[in-house]
Design a protein around this motif. Structure first.
Motif, PDB file in Angstrom:
ATOM      1  N   LYS A 181     110.447 -19.005  60.173  1.00  0.00           N
ATOM      2  CA  LYS A 181     111.900 -18.980  60.298  1.00  0.00           C
ATOM      3  C   LYS A 181     112.276 -20.130  61.231  1.00  0.00           C
ATOM      4  CE  LYS A 181     112.478 -14.033  59.433  1.00  0.00           C
ATOM      5  NZ  LYS A 181     111.112 -13.865  58.921  1.00  0.00           N
ATOM      6  N   VAL A 182     112.725 -21.242  60.635  1.00  0.00           N
ATOM      7  CA  VAL A 182     112.924 -22.483  61.384  1.00  0.00           C
ATOM      8  C   VAL A 182     113.968 -22.309  62.488  1.00  0.00           C
ATOM      9  CG1 VAL A 182     113.563 -24.911  61.240  1.00  0.00           C
ATOM     10  CG2 VAL A 182     112.299 -23.855  59.359  1.00  0.00           C
ATOM     11  N   TYR A 183     115.106 -21.714  62.156  1.00  0.00           N
ATOM     12  CA  TYR A 183     116.161 -21.565  63.164  1.00  0.00           C
ATOM     13  C   TYR A 183     115.669 -20.718  64.335  1.00  0.00           C
ATOM     14  CZ  TYR A 183     120.446 -20.215  65.517  1.00  0.00           C
ATOM     15  OH  TYR A 183     121.399 -19.988  66.477  1.00  0.00           O
ATOM     16  N   GLU A 184     115.012 -19.642  64.031  1.00  0.00           N
ATOM     17  CA  GLU A 184     114.511 -18.772  65.099  1.00  0.00           C
ATOM     18  C   GLU A 184     113.533 -19.519  65.987  1.00  0.00           C
ATOM     19  OE1 GLU A 184     111.582 -14.920  65.332  1.00  0.00           O
ATOM     20  OE2 GLU A 184     113.186 -14.869  63.831  1.00  0.00           O
ATOM     21  N   ARG A 185     112.662 -20.304  65.369  1.00  0.00           N
ATOM     22  CA  ARG A 185     111.705 -21.100  66.141  1.00  0.00           C
ATOM     23  C   ARG A 185     112.422 -22.145  67.000  1.00  0.00           C
ATOM     24  NH1 ARG A 185     109.643 -23.927  68.852  1.00  0.00           N
ATOM     25  NH2 ARG A 185     107.565 -24.887  68.871  1.00  0.00           N
ATOM     26  N   MET A 186     113.492 -22.738  66.476  1.00  0.00           N
ATOM     27  CA  MET A 186     114.263 -23.715  67.250  1.00  0.00           C
ATOM     28  C   MET A 186     114.867 -23.085  68.498  1.00  0.00           C
ATOM     29  SD  MET A 186     116.265 -25.790  64.234  1.00  0.00           S
ATOM     30  CE  MET A 186     117.132 -26.901  65.367  1.00  0.00           C
ATOM     31  N   THR A 187     115.404 -21.880  68.363  1.00  0.00           N
ATOM     32  CA  THR A 187     116.057 -21.218  69.499  1.00  0.00           C
ATOM     33  C   THR A 187     115.072 -20.855  70.601  1.00  0.00           C
ATOM     34  OG1 THR A 187     115.863 -19.016  68.488  1.00  0.00           O
ATOM     35  CG2 THR A 187     117.865 -20.282  68.012  1.00  0.00           C
ATOM     36  N   GLN A 188     113.797 -20.814  70.284  1.00  0.00           N
ATOM     37  CA  GLN A 188     112.785 -20.492  71.292  1.00  0.00           C
ATOM     38  C   GLN A 188     112.420 -21.702  72.145  1.00  0.00           C
ATOM     39  OE1 GLN A 188     109.572 -18.987  68.896  1.00  0.00           O
ATOM     40  NE2 GLN A 188     110.669 -17.118  68.332  1.00  0.00           N
ATOM     41  N   ASP A 189     112.847 -22.885  71.718  1.00  0.00           N
ATOM     42  CA  ASP A 189     112.548 -24.105  72.467  1.00  0.00           C
ATOM     43  C   ASP A 189     113.486 -24.192  73.676  1.00  0.00           C
ATOM     44  OD1 ASP A 189     112.844 -27.103  73.152  1.00  0.00           O
ATOM     45  OD2 ASP A 189     111.175 -27.082  71.735  1.00  0.00           O
ATOM     46  N   PRO A 190     112.968 -24.494  74.860  1.00  0.00           N
ATOM     47  CA  PRO A 190     113.820 -24.551  76.063  1.00  0.00           C
ATOM     48  C   PRO A 190     114.922 -25.605  76.005  1.00  0.00           C
ATOM     49  CG  PRO A 190     111.599 -25.380  76.511  1.00  0.00           C
ATOM     50  CD  PRO A 190     111.552 -24.730  75.174  1.00  0.00           C
ATOM     51  N   ARG A 191     114.804 -26.586  75.103  1.00  0.00           N
ATOM     52  CA  ARG A 191     115.836 -27.621  74.984  1.00  0.00           C
ATOM     53  C   ARG A 191     117.035 -27.160  74.160  1.00  0.00           C
ATOM     54  NH1 ARG A 191     111.528 -31.901  72.755  1.00  0.00           N
ATOM     55  NH2 ARG A 191     110.907 -29.944  71.758  1.00  0.00           N
ATOM     56  N   PHE A 192     116.848 -26.085  73.408  1.00  0.00           N
ATOM     57  CA  PHE A 192     117.868 -25.692  72.432  1.00  0.00           C
ATOM     58  C   PHE A 192     119.206 -25.363  73.090  1.00  0.00           C
ATOM     59  CE2 PHE A 192     120.165 -22.668  69.786  1.00  0.00           C
ATOM     60  CZ  PHE A 192     120.153 -23.314  68.570  1.00  0.00           C
ATOM     61  N   GLU A 193     119.167 -24.661  74.201  1.00  0.00           N
ATOM     62  CA  GLU A 193     120.412 -24.225  74.852  1.00  0.00           C
ATOM     63  C   GLU A 193     121.314 -25.397  75.205  1.00  0.00           C
ATOM     64  OE1 GLU A 193     121.857 -21.538  78.686  1.00  0.00           O
ATOM     65  OE2 GLU A 193     119.737 -21.572  78.101  1.00  0.00           O
ATOM     66  N   ILE A 217     113.173 -31.228  68.486  1.00  0.00           N
ATOM     67  CA  ILE A 217     112.653 -29.860  68.366  1.00  0.00           C
ATOM     68  C   ILE A 217     112.009 -29.679  66.993  1.00  0.00           C
ATOM     69  CG2 ILE A 217     113.287 -27.421  68.242  1.00  0.00           C
ATOM     70  CD1 ILE A 217     115.496 -28.029  70.316  1.00  0.00           C
ATOM     71  N   LEU A 218     112.690 -30.165  65.956  1.00  0.00           N
ATOM     72  CA  LEU A 218     112.146 -30.065  64.595  1.00  0.00           C
ATOM     73  C   LEU A 218     110.880 -30.906  64.446  1.00  0.00           C
ATOM     74  CD1 LEU A 218     115.486 -30.179  62.557  1.00  0.00           C
ATOM     75  CD2 LEU A 218     113.934 -28.230  62.753  1.00  0.00           C
ATOM     76  N   ARG A 219     110.855 -32.072  65.061  1.00  0.00           N
ATOM     77  CA  ARG A 219     109.652 -32.898  65.007  1.00  0.00           C
ATOM     78  C   ARG A 219     108.474 -32.178  65.670  1.00  0.00           C
ATOM     79  NH1 ARG A 219     111.660 -39.047  66.639  1.00  0.00           N
ATOM     80  NH2 ARG A 219     112.706 -39.541  64.668  1.00  0.00           N
ATOM     81  N   ASP A 220     108.738 -31.536  66.789  1.00  0.00           N
ATOM     82  CA  ASP A 220     107.671 -30.816  67.471  1.00  0.00           C
ATOM     83  C   ASP A 220     107.139 -29.667  66.610  1.00  0.00           C
ATOM     84  OD1 ASP A 220     107.645 -32.436  69.663  1.00  0.00           O
ATOM     85  OD2 ASP A 220     108.830 -31.118  70.937  1.00  0.00           O
ATOM     86  N   ILE A 221     108.035 -29.024  65.882  1.00  0.00           N
ATOM     87  CA  ILE A 221     107.593 -27.977  64.955  1.00  0.00           C
ATOM     88  C   ILE A 221     106.684 -28.583  63.885  1.00  0.00           C
ATOM     89  CG2 ILE A 221     108.358 -26.335  63.191  1.00  0.00           C
ATOM     90  CD1 ILE A 221     110.922 -25.931  64.832  1.00  0.00           C
ATOM     91  N   ALA A 222     107.087 -29.751  63.370  1.00  0.00           N
ATOM     92  CA  ALA A 222     106.292 -30.415  62.334  1.00  0.00           C
ATOM     93  C   ALA A 222     104.904 -30.775  62.846  1.00  0.00           C
ATOM     94  CB  ALA A 222     107.016 -31.669  61.840  1.00  0.00           C
TER      95      ALA A 222
END
Length: 224
Positions: free
Chosen positions: A9-21, A95-100
């Motif tokens: 779940k990409v969005y959920e994973r993004m929200t877990q990144d400390p930079r997202f806020e 954040i998306l690059r880090d997921i990749a």
């Protein structure tokens, strides 16, 4: 490259990144980021799309970005500093690059940056003069074409041989490169590099050991 997302779940994973806020504050769709993005002038890239997709938690669109578009961003952060809401498409892309990278999907996309990465790991700088070319950095604008055309003669006028890096204007001492490598190792950055290009990591450590020995011998010779 076709990606098997599985149950991610990409969005959920993004929200877990400390930079997202800090990266997402709610989009006004004003188009400021879109109008000033240099990458958008040369690629199929619109920073507003990733911000809006994040706001909608649009899983399909975020997966679409992970497929390819995240690699078009130049990370100039023009969007970040001009957005009236304080959003940062550049940080969302990172954040998306880090997921990749984390998922092992970045190797093919990052292959063309191998030489840049090698230069960073071994001499602490991103580029050598021969790498400045309009087809390599189209988002740098028209001046790159002029620089590329005249760089050899300009360097010759300055008495600088060839187009490879030299120590005349700027050089990072070996012990400083070692500190950078240690920081990248402790922060986990080197593990991410190793996941996409293990040979470069091995090369960097071998290179720094030799450079440190040369630096030590030079220091000893200067005191004799």
């Amino acid at each position: 490259m076709a990606i098997d997302f599985g149950d991610l779940k990409v969005y959920e994973r993004m929200t877990q990144d400390p930079r997202f806020e800090d990266a997402y504050q709610g989009c006004l769709s004003c188009g400021t980021c879109e109008s000033l993005c240099p990458a958008g002038q040369f690629y199929d890239y619109n920073p507003r799309e990733v911000v809006e997709a994040t706001g909608r938690a649009d899983e399909a669109e975020l997966r679409n970005w992970l497929e390819n578009k995240i690699w078009y961003c130049a990370q100039c952060c023009s969007c970040k500093f001009r957005c009236p809401r304080g959003n940062s498409a550049a940080d969302l892309v990172m954040i998306l690059r880090d997921i990749a990278v984390e998922k092992g999907w970045a190797k093919e996309a990052l292959e063309k940056y191998t030489r840049i990465l090698k230069t960073i790991l071994t001499v602490g700088n991103q580029l050598s003069p021969d790498m400045i070319a309009p087809d390599f950095f189209p988002d740098w604008g028209p001046r790159v074409a002029e620089m590329s055309k005249h760089k050899k003669e300009w360097r010759a006028e300055l008495g600088i041989p060839g187009l490879m890096p030299i120590d005349r204007s700027w050089a990072v001492p070996a012990h400083v490169i070692k500190e950078l490598l240690d920081i990248w190792k402790l922060s986990g950055a080197m593990d991410r590099v190793e996941a996409t290009n293990p040979f470069l990591v091995e090369l960097a450590w071998d290179n720094i050991e030799e450079a440190l020995e040369d630096e030590k011998q030079a220091a000893e010779a200067s005191h004799t």
